[in-house]
Scaffold this motif. Structure first.
Motif, PDB file in Angstrom:
ATOM      1  N   GLY A  68      -1.844   5.778  -7.048  1.00  0.00           N
ATOM      2  CA  GLY A  68      -1.719   7.157  -6.766  1.00  0.00           C
ATOM      3  C   GLY A  68      -0.247   7.102  -6.279  1.00  0.00           C
ATOM      4  N   MET A  69       0.206   8.229  -6.064  1.00  0.00           N
ATOM      5  CA  MET A  69       1.535   8.343  -5.401  1.00  0.00           C
ATOM      6  C   MET A  69       1.595   8.226  -4.002  1.00  0.00           C
ATOM      7  SD  MET A  69       4.269  11.666  -5.386  1.00  0.00           S
ATOM      8  CE  MET A  69       4.509  11.564  -7.323  1.00  0.00           C
ATOM      9  N   ASN A  70       0.560   8.500  -3.255  1.00  0.00           N
ATOM     10  CA  ASN A  70       0.504   8.392  -1.741  1.00  0.00           C
ATOM     11  C   ASN A  70       0.500   6.671  -1.433  1.00  0.00           C
ATOM     12  OD1 ASN A  70       0.496  10.839  -1.141  1.00  0.00           O
ATOM     13  ND2 ASN A  70      -1.830  11.146  -1.402  1.00  0.00           N
ATOM     14  N   CYS A  71      -0.437   6.034  -2.216  1.00  0.00           N
ATOM     15  CA  CYS A  71      -0.620   4.749  -2.154  1.00  0.00           C
ATOM     16  C   CYS A  71       0.907   4.043  -2.397  1.00  0.00           C
ATOM     17  CB  CYS A  71      -1.793   4.185  -3.008  1.00  0.00           C
ATOM     18  SG  CYS A  71      -1.958   2.444  -2.915  1.00  0.00           S
ATOM     19  N   TYR A 126      -5.797   9.219  -3.725  1.00  0.00           N
ATOM     20  CA  TYR A 126      -5.277  10.028  -4.691  1.00  0.00           C
ATOM     21  C   TYR A 126      -5.178  11.309  -4.314  1.00  0.00           C
ATOM     22  CZ  TYR A 126      -6.761   6.221  -7.769  1.00  0.00           C
ATOM     23  OH  TYR A 126      -6.759   4.719  -8.223  1.00  0.00           O
ATOM     24  N   GLU A 139      -3.747  14.252  -9.008  1.00  0.00           N
ATOM     25  CA  GLU A 139      -3.647  13.152  -9.836  1.00  0.00           C
ATOM     26  C   GLU A 139      -4.916  12.972 -10.608  1.00  0.00           C
ATOM     27  OE1 GLU A 139      -0.396  10.351  -7.382  1.00  0.00           O
ATOM     28  OE2 GLU A 139      -2.524  10.299  -6.806  1.00  0.00           O
ATOM     29  N   TYR A 184      -2.324   8.490   4.271  1.00  0.00           N
ATOM     30  CA  TYR A 184      -3.080   8.720   3.428  1.00  0.00           C
ATOM     31  C   TYR A 184      -2.937   7.981   2.223  1.00  0.00           C
ATOM     32  CZ  TYR A 184      -6.019  11.081  -0.038  1.00  0.00           C
ATOM     33  OH  TYR A 184      -6.961  11.077  -1.245  1.00  0.00           O
ATOM     34  N   THR A 185      -3.589   7.101   1.442  1.00  0.00           N
ATOM     35  CA  THR A 185      -3.007   6.254   0.402  1.00  0.00           C
ATOM     36  C   THR A 185      -4.047   6.703  -0.887  1.00  0.00           C
ATOM     37  OG1 THR A 185      -4.211   4.431   0.990  1.00  0.00           O
ATOM     38  CG2 THR A 185      -2.188   4.572   1.548  1.00  0.00           C
ATOM     39  N   VAL A 189       2.994   4.624   0.453  1.00  0.00           N
ATOM     40  CA  VAL A 189       2.998   3.692   1.745  1.00  0.00           C
ATOM     41  C   VAL A 189       2.880   2.346   1.560  1.00  0.00           C
ATOM     42  CG1 VAL A 189       1.147   3.687   3.800  1.00  0.00           C
ATOM     43  CG2 VAL A 189       1.696   5.849   2.629  1.00  0.00           C
ATOM     44  N   ASP A 190       2.121   1.960   0.546  1.00  0.00           N
ATOM     45  CA  ASP A 190       1.893   0.262   0.619  1.00  0.00           C
ATOM     46  C   ASP A 190       2.669  -0.196  -0.385  1.00  0.00           C
ATOM     47  OD1 ASP A 190      -0.636   0.842   1.753  1.00  0.00           O
ATOM     48  OD2 ASP A 190      -1.834   0.544   0.373  1.00  0.00           O
TER      49      ASP A 190
END
Lengths: 330, 505
Positions: free
Chosen positions: A18-21, B491, B495, B488-489, A24-25
């Motif tokens: 996902g975009m957030n992951c 979805y 998405e 927050y990682t 961040v990661d």
């Protein structure tokens, strides 16, 4: 028929990033801020590529100041076809492709005709920073147009197909071919309606194809079956992508590579925040592969040949395989 | 992993600090946690009348203490034309003093105080030292005898000062007892009688006078009460009923032996009380209460009113920012310009929602139309945006004037929109239109408006306005939630739709 919504749990099972992951990661963790200009500025990328002997389209000239635009017709005089682009543009914005001449006028890839004044305006827009992030002043690059390779005949509407490869710590982890369509207006961006064709890492064969987030089997404009796609000289392309890591030092990048009829694979541009659509085109999530590479401890010492051979072996097959198969290492 | 744990510990600490500070502020300053709370205030007025004899007059009147059991006194005034006025303080006791060189005839002096019910119920006077000045009765033989009998009887039925006083009052109230009747006839004032009897039994006493608060009463006088020393503390008792302790709605106006009212140079002096109950917003009250505390000093309320209203908006910004982060990170709504929606929401706060929405869409649509012509003029970017700013100013003026002529005064509020932001928005949307088509413009414009409306709805919520303004530390909780969302990682909601093609597998 695809459902309109997916459950987060299923996406997780597929290993979808996902975009957030991603932010961040991976981007925050593996991409050093100070290295960003190397990829955000195409001029710097080009110079760097020359330094590392990575082939890129031939640079013709650069427009740095407004007054240079006045004499631009002289500079363009001996160029039949060219590409005009902003050095700091993002998402393919501000790129003007000129295929040829018709009298005094320039022919765009769409067939539209432009006057030299239109070119001037476009250049001054670029210089003023219309296409750059944050509107900062920019420069305009004029480079050679890529000669369309015959192997893509019937697979593209107007634009040249390009190959996007996501490279993580020097390992190419996923690849797709982007085919422009009538719907995408000749652009290669998936969200604008281009077709994304997932490519197998071992041979550059078509695995799956999607347009507008839906599975497709043929090119919507030409009707050619996408299943038959197989990129020739695949290992060289992966090598080129892998070298971009050594070149920039960025851990998580998207490389855009085009194949020139005469010059072979060329690095078009790099992206420090590659999109996630490549997963849809491959029908497969990035996360298991990223985690697999992340957990390989000796990876940094390997040279690009070694890394490419590794991924060609390891990530060879996607179709029919269990998506969780890489996770065992993690 | 441990780094993550530290991060969340810090977040937790931040949120906890915010909540704890807010609660502490609530407890010390009395600002209510919820908006719209009202508190009742008793407006008590004492009217002092006397006939002046034509010479210098001094009227000295006992005032209640600032902090009484059950009540706080927070505003007092006196109205007494022609008189000098001062409040004299000795220890905790306070007296008002009116003075005049020459006064003749009927005079009226007014003193009024506002009393607020408070939660405090401990009485600081219960531990006062005892002064053993014995009260002398002027009883003769029969009364002396009766008093001794009543006391002996009561002593037999009791075990302590408390129970003794209860028994004495019971006897005094008894209709059947002849002793009681005799004593009652000799000393009319029941409190006085009780004090004499208790002093006789070696229990120190003192007089207290107070006022029963009842809404809209006039011509009330102070009710005498008796306090006796029960070995370790002073205990208040109602000499009529024998009830021990402070009755509800009772203000202890005055204590000890000194008179309530002393007037020299006049005759026929008397004091009367009238009272009325008012309700005022609790916030206002908390601000008016003069108690100083660190929270009060550091509160936004200390600023001049004009700055306060600016702070009211400023302190709402974190809420808007949180909404943007939530909508972008968790939901995945696309907006044009990251925090542009917050600025639009701020403008909505000034214009009201519907008028704001309509005028915003109008201005942007008209701006886009004008911009499409500008793109043909082949202008440099900075000049083009500057042109847009000028055009936006014209547009907004035009809409205001047309709106005003048509009788909509709301048209004027359109000027609250941040013009430069609007000019940029128009520019960006027009580029978006040229490059990605109108659908993308609708998507991003709609997303921006959606976020703006959501932020607006939260920012105009009375509870949020109240909390953010009166308890600025609550914003620490928002900060913690923003930081948490920054980690927050998972979805985004969008998405789940974007990756829908995966359901083919």
């Amino acid at each position: 028929m695809a459902k309109a919504w997916m459950s987060a749990k299923r996406l997780k099972n597929y290993g979808m990033l996902g975009m957030n992951c991603r932010n961040v990661d991976f981007i925050n963790r593996y991409n050093d801020r100070k290295l960003y200009p190397l990829v955000d500025n195409k001029m710097k990328t080009k110079l760097l590529a020359q330094e590392y002997d990575v082939p890129t389209p031939q640079l013709r000239f650069v427009v740095r100041a407004q007054h240079q635009i006045n004499y631009i017709d002289r500079k363009l005089a001996d160029l039949d076809s060219f590409v005009l682009k902003p050095a700091k543009g993002s998402g393919g914005k501000g790129i003007l492709v000129i295929h040829g001449r018709q009298g005094d006028q320039f022919v765009r890839s769409s067939g539209a005709l432009l006057d030299v004044s239109d070119i001037r305006r476009h250049m001054s827009n670029i210089l003023a920073g219309l296409y750059s992030l944050g509107g900062s002043p920019d420069l305009a690059i004029v480079e050679d147009l890529i000669a369309f390779d015959d192997c893509f005949a019937g697979y593209s509407h107007e634009g040249v197909p390009d190959i996007r490869i996501v490279v993580f710590k020097g390992y190419p982890v996923m690849a797709m071919l982007r085919l422009s369509t009538h719907a995408s207006d000749g652009k290669a961006n998936l969200h604008q309606g281009a077709v994304g064709v997932g490519l197998s890492l071992d041979a550059g064969r078509c695995l799956y194809a999607a347009q507008h987030g839906r599975s497709v089997r043929v090119h919507p404009d030409t009707g050619r079956s996408l299943k038959d796609i197989r990129i020739s000289g695949w290992r060289d392309i992966l090598l080129l992508a892998s070298q971009c890591y050594d070149m920039t030092g960025l851990g998580y990048i998207g490389t855009d590579i085009v194949i020139d009829k005469h010059m072979g694979p060329q690095l078009l541009e790099l992206n420090a925040r590659p999109g996630l659509a490549i997963q849809i085109a491959n029908g497969c999530g990035l996360l298991p592969r990223l985690r697999h590479i992340e957990n390989r401890t000796l990876s940094r010492r390997f040279r690009s040949e070694h890394r490419v051979d590794y991924v060609m072996r390891r990530f060879a097959e996607v179709e029919g395989e269990s998506f969780m198969s890489y996770v065992d290492v993690a | 992993m441990s780094q993550n744990r530290t991060f969340y510990a810090i977040l937790f600490a931040l949120a906890l600090t915010g909540v704890a500070l807010a609660i502490l502020r609530h407890l010390t300053t009395g600002i209510p946690l919820l908006p719209g709370q009202e508190q009742s205030v008793w407006l008590v007025e004492a009217r002092i009348d006397f006939d002046a004899e034509g010479g210098p007059v001094t009227a000295s009147f006992a005032l209640p203490e600032m902090e009484l059991p059950g009540f706080d006194l927070f505003e007092e005034q006196s109205a007494s034309p022609g008189y000098g006025f001062a409040i004299l303080t000795s220890g905790r006791a306070r007296r008002a003093e009116w003075t005049k060189r020459d006064a003749l005839g009927e005079q009226s002096l007014y003193y009024s105080a506002q009393l607020v019910e408070s939660l405090r119920d401990e009485d600081t006077h219960v531990n006062d030292p005892v002064d053993r000045g014995r009260r002398q009765s002027d009883w003769e033989g029969p009364q002396e005898l009766a008093a001794t009998e009543v006391l002996d009887d009561a002593r037999e039925r009791s075990s302590s000062a408390r129970s003794l006083s209860r028994e004495v009052i019971k006897q005094l109230n008894s209709e059947a007892s002849q002793n009681a009747a005799l004593l009652r006839s000799s000393t009319a004032e029941r409190a006085e009688l009780l004090m004499l009897l208790l002093e006789r039994a070696d229990i120190p006493t003192r007089l207290a006078k107070g006022l029963y608060l009842e809404d809209a009463r006039r011509r009330q006088s102070l009710t005498p009460m008796v306090e006796f020393f029960a070995g370790d503390t002073w205990v208040l008792v109602n000499p009529q009923t024998g009830e021990v302790g402070l009755p509800p709605n009772f203000v202890l106006w005055h204590r000890g032996g000194v008179s309530v009212l002393d007037v020299t140079g006049a005759t026929n002096s008397q004091v009367q009380f009238s009272m009325i109950r008012q309700t005022v917003p609790a916030v206002q009250l908390a601000q008016a209460k003069g108690r100083s505390s660190l929270f009060r000093e550091l509160g936004v309320q200390r600023l001049p009113i004009e700055e306060q209203s600016m702070f009211k908006l400023l302190l709402l910004l974190p809420l808007g920012a949180t909404v943007v982060v939530f909508m972008r990170v968790i939901i995945g709504v696309q907006t044009s310009g990251t925090f542009m929606p917050v600025l639009i929401a701020l403008a909505f706060l000034q214009t009201s929602l519907l008028a704001g929405l309509v005028s915003f869409v109008l201005v942007v649509a008209a701006g886009l139309a004008l911009r499409s012509y500008l793109s043909r003029l082949n202008l440099l970017l900075v000049a083009r945006i500057a042109t847009l700013i000028v055009l936006v100013v014209f547009l907004i003026s035009a809409f205001s004037i047309i709106g005003y002529q048509m009788g909509y005064s709301t048209g004027m509020t359109i000027t609250f929109f941040p013009m430069i932001i609007i000019a940029w928005t128009i520019e960006r949307m027009s580029i978006l239109w040229e490059e990605d088509g109108p659908t993308e413009v609708m998507k991003q414009g709609g997303g921006s408006l959606l976020v703006a409306v959501l932020a607006y709805l939260l920012m105009q919520n009375p509870l949020m306005v109240h909390l953010s303004f009166n308890f600025p530390e609550i914003n620490l909780v928002l900060l913690a939630s923003i930081l948490a969302m920054g980690h927050y990682t998972g979805y985004k909601l969008s998405e789940l739709h974007r990756f829908r093609a995966m359901s083919d597998f």
